[in-house]
Every structure is written in structure tokens, then in C-alpha cells.
Design a protein around this motif. Structure first.
Motif, mmCIF file in Angstrom:
data_model
loop_
_atom_site.group_PDB
_atom_site.id
_atom_site.type_symbol
_atom_site.label_atom_id
_atom_site.label_comp_id
_atom_site.label_asym_id
_atom_site.label_seq_id
_atom_site.Cartn_x
_atom_site.Cartn_y
_atom_site.Cartn_z
ATOM 1 N N UNK A 124 -55.981 26.178 1.928
ATOM 2 C CA UNK A 124 -54.701 26.037 1.234
ATOM 3 C C UNK A 124 -53.567 26.691 2.019
ATOM 4 N N UNK A 125 -53.851 27.811 2.677
ATOM 5 C CA UNK A 125 -52.827 28.431 3.523
ATOM 6 C C UNK A 125 -52.453 27.520 4.691
ATOM 7 N N UNK A 126 -53.463 26.910 5.324
ATOM 8 C CA UNK A 126 -53.193 26.000 6.438
ATOM 9 C C UNK A 126 -52.363 24.804 5.980
ATOM 10 N N UNK A 127 -52.741 24.224 4.849
ATOM 11 C CA UNK A 127 -51.991 23.087 4.319
ATOM 12 C C UNK A 127 -50.559 23.488 3.970
ATOM 13 N N UNK A 128 -50.410 24.642 3.334
ATOM 14 C CA UNK A 128 -49.083 25.101 2.944
ATOM 15 C C UNK A 128 -48.186 25.352 4.137
ATOM 16 N N UNK A 129 -48.725 26.016 5.155
ATOM 17 C CA UNK A 129 -47.955 26.278 6.375
ATOM 18 C C UNK A 129 -47.525 24.969 7.027
ATOM 19 N N UNK A 130 -48.461 24.025 7.146
ATOM 20 C CA UNK A 130 -48.142 22.738 7.769
ATOM 21 C C UNK A 130 -47.047 22.012 6.996
ATOM 22 N N UNK A 131 -47.128 22.032 5.680
ATOM 23 C CA UNK A 131 -46.128 21.341 4.859
ATOM 24 C C UNK A 131 -44.751 21.986 5.000
ATOM 25 N N UNK A 132 -44.706 23.313 4.997
ATOM 26 C CA UNK A 132 -43.418 24.003 5.138
ATOM 27 C C UNK A 132 -42.779 23.694 6.489
ATOM 28 N N UNK A 133 -43.566 23.791 7.556
ATOM 29 C CA UNK A 133 -43.026 23.524 8.890
ATOM 30 C C UNK A 133 -42.574 22.074 9.020
ATOM 31 N N UNK A 134 -43.348 21.152 8.454
ATOM 32 C CA UNK A 134 -43.035 19.727 8.567
ATOM 33 C C UNK A 134 -41.822 19.349 7.731
#
Length: 275
Positions: free
Chosen positions: A206-216
Motif C-alpha cells: 500500500x505504501x508503494x502504491x500510494x507513493x506511485x499515485x502521489x508522484x504520478x
């Protein structure tokens, strides 16, 4: 009118492309034929995807509007000879054979053929990640639009000069390995901190997904988010300090560079063999 597509080769990479373009509806399964020399593989592809799969692909090649070359590099010359003999002159040839340049394909097929060289990313299985693409001068705008849609089923399309394909292979195609490795280390760290492995995996994902979504979605830089999270004298800056003391950034950069240099070396060897 829907295009007739022939896959020359029915291995894992071909299957990944096939799965994606069918799922996105870019091509109709009734218009797709896969040519593979192993009958069991043909039977599997027919049963799994509802496409026609044949050991002898000459008849399908005569009718194909698009031919996807998805074989090992050392077999490309054999496939190209069949294309020269049997395919329509205006058929679009899309090669996903690793390391085989457009110049080599033109030498095998003739200079008048419409050729697309592609380096797909393994993240295509979830319709994310870039495919590197180079067109030769015979591909027109309508065919480019088809290429965009066809490869868009795998994720994003990035048009690059061929002299960047070696770097792309190392940085983009091998890129998920670094993320997987970091994720694995974080799961182990979570277990060490007292969480169950299942809990640590869930938190990490979930942290990886969240980070990717924020950056994108926001366009912010990773460094700016790190700075925001590292409050003075806090928990996060302590973890950051430990990572940097152990050479985290340097290790990542050196690892990527090692992969890039290896990819360049392989490409140079391929170019020598082509010559």
C-alpha cells in the motif's frame, strides 16, 4: 476493417502482448493467428485465448496485415525469410526480438518494408510501464496510430532513437527488479520490527502504491516528498540518515550503471555479429 494479426512465436513475451491487446480490445481474437513450432503450445494458446494457433504459419502470413516477430534473436533471420517469401508487401512488421536493430531487419526483409522495433516492459501484464519504440521511414501516420493503440494496451509508449535502447533495457525493463528488491527488504524490516509477514507485505504494497499515485498525479519530485516527511529531529530523518550512511543512493546508482554497461556491451556484441 479489423486488421489480421499474425504472431510469429508463441512464447512468454508473445503471450503477454497477446493477452494485453485482447483484453483492451485492440484486435479481435477471430483475426489473430499465432504461429509456434510446438503443437502443445499451440493447443494451450487456442484453449486459453480463443485464437487460432498453428505450427505452419505460411497461409496466415499471406493474409496478415500485421506481423509480430516474437522469437529469439538468432531465429529472426529464418522468420524474416518467410516474411519475404509469403507476406504482403504492405504488411506492418513489429519486432519485439531483443537487440535486433531496424537496420538488420531491413537487411533481412528489404528496404521497402514497414518495420517497427519494440522493447516491451514486463509491467505490460498490468498495462503499466513503458515500451521503447522506433519506426523506420516507411511507416505512415495511420500505421503509427495503430502502433500507439497496439502497444498502448501494454502501458505507455516512448519513442526513442535506437542508440538509447541499451539504456532503456537496463533502466526501464530491468527497473522493476530494484523496486521488487526494495519491497522485499521492507517486508523483512517489517517482520524484524514485530509485524507478521502478511502484515508487513500489506503495509509495503500500500505504501508503494500510494507513493506511485502521489508522484504520478501531482508531478512533485521524490526528493521534495522526502524533505517534507523528514521533520527536524524526527523518526523519519533518523531512518534516512541510516540509509545514507550505508550508501543507499550510491548503491542504487552504481547498480543501475552496472546494468546499463552490461546492456551496452551486449548491444555492441550484437552489432558486431550483425556486421
Amino acid at each position: 476493417m479489423s486488421k489480421k494479426v499474425l504472431f510469429c512465436g508463441g512464447g512468454n513475451m508473445a503471450e503477454g502482448v497477446l493477452r494485453s491487446v485482447l483484453k483492451k480490445g485492440v484486435v479481435e481474437r477471430e483475426q489473430v493467428t499465432v504461429n509456434d513450432l510446438v503443437q502443445d503450445r499451440c493447443s494451450y494458446l487456442e484453449a486459453t485465448y480463443g485464437v487460432k494457433a498453428v505450427v505452419d504459419g505460411r497461409a496466415a502470413m499471406m493474409e496478415a496485415d500485421v506481423i509480430v516477430v516474437a522469437v529469439l534473436p538468432q531465429i529472426v533471420s529464418v522468420v524474416a525469410e518467410n516474411i519475404k517469401k509469403h507476406a504482403k508487401e504492405d504488411a506492418l512488421v513489429i519486432s519485439i526480438a531483443a537487440g535486433v536493430t531496424i537496420a538488420t531487419l531491413e537487411r533481412f526483409l528489404g528496404g521497402n518494408r514497414k518495420i517497427v522495433r519494440v522493447m516491451p516492459n514486463t509491467m505490460g501484464q498490468v498495462a503499466n510501464g513503458h515500451s521503447a519504440v522506433k519506426l523506420n521511414g516507411n511507416v505512415d501516420d495511420n500505421e503509427k496510430a495503430f502502433v500507439d493503440a497496439f502497444l498502448g494496451a501494454l502501458g505507455q509508449v516512448m519513442y526513442l532513437d535506437e542508440d538509447k535502447f541499451a539504456e532503456f533495457t537496463a533502466y526501464s525493463c530491468s527497473g522493476p527488479m530494484w523496486i521488487y528488491l526494495m519491497a522485499d527488504a521492507l517486508v523483512d524490516a517489517g517482520v524484524y520490527a514485530g509485524f507478521s509477514r502478511a502484515q508487513a507485505k500489506e503495509i509495503t504494497i500500500k505504501n508503494l502504491l500510494g507513493v506511485a499515485m502521489i508522484l504520478d498525479e501531482t508531478g512533485v519530485t521524490p526528493k521534495s516528498r522526502v524533505d517534507e516527511m523528514c521533520s527536524p529531529g524526527g523518526v523519519t530523518i533518523e531512518g534516512f540518515k541510516s540509509l545514507q550512511e550505508n550508501g543507499f543512493t550510491y548503491a542504487v546508482m552504481e547498480s543501475v550503471n552496472a546494468a546499463v554497461q552490461k546492456s551496452k556491451k551486449i548491444q555492441e556484441e550484437n552489432n558486431k555479429n550483425e556486421g
